[in-house]
Design a protein around this motif. Sequence first.
Motif, PDB file in Angstrom:
ATOM      1  N   SER A   1      64.810  50.058 129.112  1.00 13.68           N
ATOM      2  CA  SER A   1      65.725  50.432 128.250  1.00 13.68           C
ATOM      3  C   SER A   1      66.907  49.466 128.265  1.00 13.68           C
ATOM      4  CB  SER A   1      66.239  51.874 128.528  1.00 13.68           C
ATOM      5  OG  SER A   1      66.890  51.996 129.793  1.00 13.68           O
ATOM      6  N   GLY A   2      67.601  49.356 126.962  1.00 16.55           N
ATOM      7  CA  GLY A   2      68.887  48.312 126.965  1.00 16.55           C
ATOM      8  C   GLY A   2      68.365  47.580 125.891  1.00 16.55           C
ATOM      9  N   TYR A   3      69.137  46.219 126.004  1.00 19.17           N
ATOM     10  CA  TYR A   3      69.122  45.324 125.073  1.00 19.17           C
ATOM     11  C   TYR A   3      69.260  43.772 125.766  1.00 19.17           C
ATOM     12  CZ  TYR A   3      70.067  49.123 121.695  1.00 19.17           C
ATOM     13  OH  TYR A   3      70.080  50.058 120.984  1.00 19.17           O
ATOM     14  N   TRP A   4      68.635  43.006 124.892  1.00 20.66           N
ATOM     15  CA  TRP A   4      68.824  41.429 125.663  1.00 20.66           C
ATOM     16  C   TRP A   4      69.974  40.937 125.040  1.00 20.66           C
ATOM     17  CZ3 TRP A   4      65.415  40.735 129.164  1.00 20.66           C
ATOM     18  CH2 TRP A   4      64.177  41.090 129.009  1.00 20.66           C
ATOM     19  N   ILE A   5      70.408  40.127 125.955  1.00 22.00           N
ATOM     20  CA  ILE A   5      71.854  39.145 125.636  1.00 22.00           C
ATOM     21  C   ILE A   5      71.824  37.875 126.169  1.00 22.00           C
ATOM     22  CG2 ILE A   5      72.897  39.886 127.705  1.00 22.00           C
ATOM     23  CD1 ILE A   5      75.517  40.156 125.856  1.00 22.00           C
TER      24      ILE A   5
ATOM     25  N   PRO B   1      83.671  34.385 120.322  1.00 21.80           N
ATOM     26  CA  PRO B   1      82.408  34.190 119.466  1.00 21.80           C
ATOM     27  C   PRO B   1      81.452  35.364 119.981  1.00 21.80           C
ATOM     28  CG  PRO B   1      82.636  32.444 121.120  1.00 21.80           C
ATOM     29  CD  PRO B   1      83.942  32.902 121.154  1.00 21.80           C
ATOM     30  N   PRO B   2      80.609  35.946 119.060  1.00 25.47           N
ATOM     31  CA  PRO B   2      79.730  36.990 119.564  1.00 25.47           C
ATOM     32  C   PRO B   2      78.680  36.171 120.393  1.00 25.47           C
ATOM     33  CG  PRO B   2      79.582  36.623 117.060  1.00 25.47           C
ATOM     34  CD  PRO B   2      80.687  35.833 117.693  1.00 25.47           C
ATOM     35  N   PRO B   3      77.621  37.310 120.939  1.00 26.73           N
ATOM     36  CA  PRO B   3      76.731  36.655 121.722  1.00 26.73           C
ATOM     37  C   PRO B   3      75.553  35.978 121.148  1.00 26.73           C
ATOM     38  CG  PRO B   3      77.177  38.944 122.450  1.00 26.73           C
ATOM     39  CD  PRO B   3      77.928  38.692 121.110  1.00 26.73           C
TER      40      PRO B   3
END
Length: 1073
Positions: A707-711, A734-736
């Motif tokens: 579960s979760g997200y890639w960054i 700036p965003p990821p």
Amino acid sequence: MVRRTRQTSPSSKGLQAGQVLRRDVLNAWGWVGSEITDSSSITRDHLLATCGFSRRSNHPFCRNQHKSKSRSARSSNPASPQAVNDIIPEDVIVISDGEDEGHKCSKKACKSNPNCLNYLGREKWETEESTIDNFLPLAKLGENPLLLSRDPDLPVGLKNLGATCYANASLQFLFRQSYLLAGVYNCQIPESKIMDSPIFHLQVTFAALQESIQSVFNPSKLVESLQLRTAEQQDAQEFSKLFMTHLDAEFKKQPDQSLQTLVNSQFEGEQVYGTMCDNCKYRSERRSNFWEIEVNFQNNSKLEDCIGALLEPETLTGDNKYFCVQCDKLQNATRYTRLQRLPPVLHISLLRFVYDLKTMERKKSKSSIVFPKVLNLTSFVSSVTGSNTRPASGNVYELRGILLHKGPSAYHGHYEAQVFDTRANAWFLFNDEEVTRIKDQLGDKRPTKKERNKDDEQDEEITSRPTGSKRKKNANGPRKRQRVDDSEDEAAASPHSSQNGSPSDIYSKDAYQLIYALRQSDSSINPEVTAPSRAMNVVNELNASHDMECEKYTEREISTHLALNSRRAQVLNICNGWSVASDDEDCVIVSRQALQEWLSVHSVAGLFPNEEKPDSALSPIQIDIGDILCKHGLLDHRHADKMKRISREAYTKIMKDTNCVFEPTLSLDDICSVCVHDAFKERMYQIEHPLLVAQFNEKANFGNERSGYWISKAWLRDWVLQKPKMHVASANDPPPDSGDFSDDVRCEHGGLSHRTTARRRISIEACRILISLFPQWKPSPVDDEPCSVCQVLASERKANNFEYRKQAEIEKAKLRHMLEYASDKDLFLENVSCALIPLDFLRSWRRWINKPLEVTRPNNLDNSVFFCEHKMLNLDFPDIESTAAIIKRTEWDQLETFYNACPLISLSPSEEIELRFNLPVCSDCRHERLLVWEVAEITVRLHGKRSSKDSGGSSHMQKTYGKNSARQSKRLRQRREYGEKRSIPVTKLMSVKDVKILLQEEFGIPTIFQRLILHGQELLDNEATVESLHVLVSDTLELHEESESLEISDSYDDVVSKQEGKGFGGTLLGVLD
């Protein structure tokens, strides 16, 4: 809350007595995040606080230290944050050290205090003396002519017009020889020739030395009349002889009989050259006249011994026997030189410039000589008949002058004169314009025993110079500058000379000529000689002009003093009232630098009008305060430490009294709100960002791996820092998925990237925190599948990379010689058929071989660039090194299988030369190609010690190929014999000086030690361009490295000898030479 009062204690570095400590206002930005969190809530008081002008800033109002009656800044401040009606707020702590103790003002403590106007340069105006000293130079009155007035106790000096010190020194000698001075004054000159006559200008020069009221006289008219070249150094002895010859010729034209024989009677002696038969005592003698005695000497020689050696008899025996007319056969004989008569004024020339047979040039000997103040020559003057015209006591001479040559070289240096003035009865040192009385010792400083031993070694070096490593060691040793001025406090304690010299003897390593006068001759000379009226008229005009200049300067100086004193009163009046007493007082904001400039320069600028711009005095003087302004032209809070505020009343006086304005004129309402808002946003970021990072870190690893997200791992590593590198002041982060981080998670096809090491998983809770900060960011869930397109492309790329590496290995194996040795300057092919390829292709091919996956493989091999329009070659063997490379013919055959290679340019071995082209060379097209270029590489061959050292110590193996590979090629032997070669890039617009700077960087040879030879000619003009020298691409520049002193250098065999100067050729004296 209790009010507490402490006992008096030493001042601390904390709060001052009476200051109020608010924990929420510790600095100018203490309100950020505490009072307000939104930029829309910023008030005027907040703006003032950023620049230190608010009451909360705690900057004391320092009293004027220069004002006689001081004011207390704190007591005059009605808005001081004291308790009202003795009621103390709950959030206030009052610290008191006594009522009378105030802020201690100092330059360091108040540098950034906008309310302190001390230490800005007012002390320059405090007294009349300091005002004159500091501001009189701004009046540009010019050089004070009074400083050029003659000291009554010193003679007049002569101006050096460039390199005329030799003439100045000789003229000072001649002026103090009274008979000659009287003769020059008594010369009659026709009126029509007077302005062109050197004798008239000599009369003026001597009259100026005698009667001028200035300390220096300019002999330019005399130099022009003699046609001397002022920029060329000449020999003082030669000038003295030629000038005396000229005077003798002019005197002989005079009707006065005494003038016609003046030079001969005063300066001419007589000597006898003779030979005496040892058998019959028959003498054969020849008489001759002389004007000077030339003396050879060794180190530490005495003058009397040198004269004795000059007159030493020579025995003629053996093959040198003398044919006696009386004996009528060859006999042993004695050849001798005898001084028959000495002149009243005796010139002795010391042969200090010797000829070095090693370098075929002159060299200055630093040998010392010892000579007396009183010289008795009685023993050297004799007459066979006993008819000497002067009694024995009449050949005693006293020293009257010493000519000194300063400097280590025979080709340049400086002449000085030490002369005895009979009028002042004292010795003086004449160094052109500078004249000083010699109070202690003539000649040079007496050396120590260690220095004398060193001089002995240097003297031996003239006849026996070391070679090899010993020579090199000496050449690289430190070179000490020779002594020029004699020291008055370094007199020797013991007599010099190992030959029992007298304590009154004079020692010198620079003495070049000595002048002695008969002791009794001075008593019969009247020292008061009157100059002719025409010469005195010129001198009187110069004196009158000097007096007038002095009077004008004095008048300007007095008027300037009055103006400065008036301005001083105005400036002090302004300074006494420019301090503000409270935060509410009307004021003008200026920079500390602007106030300092006003006090130091601009306050007096209006007093001295600019002659080039007469209208500038009417317009106000604008003083820039740009050092405290932001890009919007308003007050910048970042430069608050440079701001000062002055009262509006004082600023009005500055404009009215001194005609100065501060541009722009700003007040407290001109603080830039835009810059303050940006700074507020940045400070809020510094407060909030660490809190957000801490909150994120707590939840980053929540949940399981599915579960979760890639960054982006790089973005996250930077963002969690205290101050992220990506962060730009006053801007959002700036965003990821922005910029450089976009490919870390998503590929170019929009799918999940295969670069698993460039991303990391974060929890859903942590992702929500980032989405609140970056609403436009669309994170990728961890259960997304990798991009299928990228998988296919990766497989194809892997296969292609294998093919590239395989092809590179094949070519590398089959073309190994071309890879390692082609275009190598140390490699030459003999008895092997060869081919030519472009040097650019070879370099590109080598780069591809070394990095086949990163560099593009060359497409084809095109030799057509080497052909002209006539289908012939446009290059020859000298051009190959910079444009082409030689490879084996077998390698060319391999290249044809790998590339589209054409056409073939083959080279075959020959009996006459190592290789020759099989195609003809077009000379015209080749010359045009070499001449028409903008940027090219030319070859430089280094000669000298550095080249032999580098090549000799090289461990690089020299290689040859062919049947007789053990024999070194002709080119290889030439390289070892003639020196190392390198290529340097040049342009046509580069000067010789620019080329030398490039060579200094390439070879490490300073430009001063470089000698460049092109086409057999040395490049002496450093300003000449490469284009003007007609340099071809194939030309070779010969670089010779000089040693530190060219006179003693033998670092190369083809030394270009120093060209002797023109001497006095082309001058009036040259006609007599």
